[in-house]
Design an enzyme around this catalytic site. Sequence first.
Site, mmCIF file in Angstrom:
data_model
loop_
_atom_site.group_PDB
_atom_site.id
_atom_site.type_symbol
_atom_site.label_atom_id
_atom_site.label_comp_id
_atom_site.label_asym_id
_atom_site.label_seq_id
_atom_site.Cartn_x
_atom_site.Cartn_y
_atom_site.Cartn_z
ATOM 1 N NE ARG A 62 10.125 -14.435 15.248
ATOM 2 C CZ ARG A 62 11.416 -14.416 15.556
ATOM 3 N NH1 ARG A 62 11.925 -15.344 16.346
ATOM 4 N NH2 ARG A 62 12.195 -13.467 15.082
ATOM 5 C CG ASP A 65 7.798 3.137 -2.698
ATOM 6 O OD1 ASP A 65 6.697 2.617 -2.935
ATOM 7 O OD2 ASP A 65 8.608 2.640 -1.898
ATOM 8 C CB SER A 75 1.942 -9.390 1.571
ATOM 9 O OG SER A 75 2.326 -8.132 2.104
ATOM 10 C CB THR A 98 2.774 4.679 -0.867
ATOM 11 O OG1 THR A 98 3.872 3.889 -1.301
ATOM 12 C CG2 THR A 98 2.341 4.198 0.493
ATOM 13 N NE ARG A 112 0.802 -3.656 4.154
ATOM 14 C CZ ARG A 112 1.914 -4.279 4.483
ATOM 15 N NH1 ARG A 112 2.156 -4.588 5.734
ATOM 16 N NH2 ARG A 112 2.796 -4.605 3.567
ATOM 17 C CE LYS A 122 6.882 3.317 0.824
ATOM 18 N NZ LYS A 122 5.803 2.297 0.760
ATOM 19 N N GLY A 151 11.172 0.527 -3.960
ATOM 20 C CA GLY A 151 10.551 1.103 -5.145
ATOM 21 C C GLY A 151 9.054 0.897 -5.140
ATOM 22 C CB SER A 204 7.030 -3.004 -5.758
ATOM 23 O OG SER A 204 7.806 -2.606 -4.641
#
Length: 329
Positions: free
Chosen positions: A29, A240, A8, A244, A251, A187, A132, A134
């Site tokens: 790959r 960041d 992603s 997060t 995630r 982070k 950063g 994002s």
Amino acid sequence: MAVVGAGSWGTALAIQLARNDNDVRLWARDEAAIAAMARDRENSRYLPGCPFPERLTPEPDLARAVAAADDVLVVVPSHALRACLRSLRDLLAESQRVIWATKGLEPESALLPDRVAAEELGAARATAVLSGPSFAGEVGRGMPTAVTIASADADFARDMAGAFHDGVFRVYTASDVVGVGVGGAVKNVLAIAVGISDGLGYGANARALLITRGLSEMMRLGEKLGGERGTLVGMAGLGDLLLTCTDDQSRNRRMGLALAAGHDVASAEREIRQVVEGVRVAREVHRIADHLGVEMPIASQAYRVLHEGVSPPEAVRRLTDRPFRSEKD
């Protein structure tokens, strides 16, 4: 530009580069995945709903992608970075420079990405890091974003800033590669801790506590490794960390929420269906903090939940039972 890695984040950065009038070859790959991207003109698996600009070309051949580029952007998980750089080493021309958007520490060695790059590509190769606050989906959709590009080579940092920067994607340049790397690694671990707290229903006060004291942990480790305090309170550190820890697009945050709900790490990762960097990095952060004598109680408890079987409520209890102290410590 050649972009190596079509998850992603790699796909989103490739889109941003192509949207900003750069010719981009995107390599992965998985040749079937590349063929599907060439057909659909989007990465329907990892970044659906973000169509490819005309100047973005999915490329199944790594050597061809590199040969067509002035510079190379590597976007792979931290555990795969060394092998990726090693595969690139013999393909790179002397003039080609390498920038990575990898966040984390190498398994076992606990090396930051810049050290891995120096070992594999040599100290003479111009390198940089992009990091950063994002989320890939927002970058892919062209939403306002700011990142930091750090390099010891100021010209390379400026060149890469020019390649990415436009009216909605803002780039700040820096020279503190170590600080940017530490922020991008730590982070993720702290976001798992915040996810656990929120999943247990401990509320906004606890969230603010964990983020603020987590930043202190990040700064202690970063400065011990040679990073700069200003970097760690900037976009690649605090920025960041806030992103997060507080949004469910993360995630790592979702991993913490799943652990709080009673899932184990393996089942949570299967549900998230992408690499959760903080799971692996927690072990390395714990290892390097212990080796350097850096106190990181929040990161330490996240590690113990992930890798030593400590329950989330017990980890929280261990944190809240700590004695009071000066905030400056």
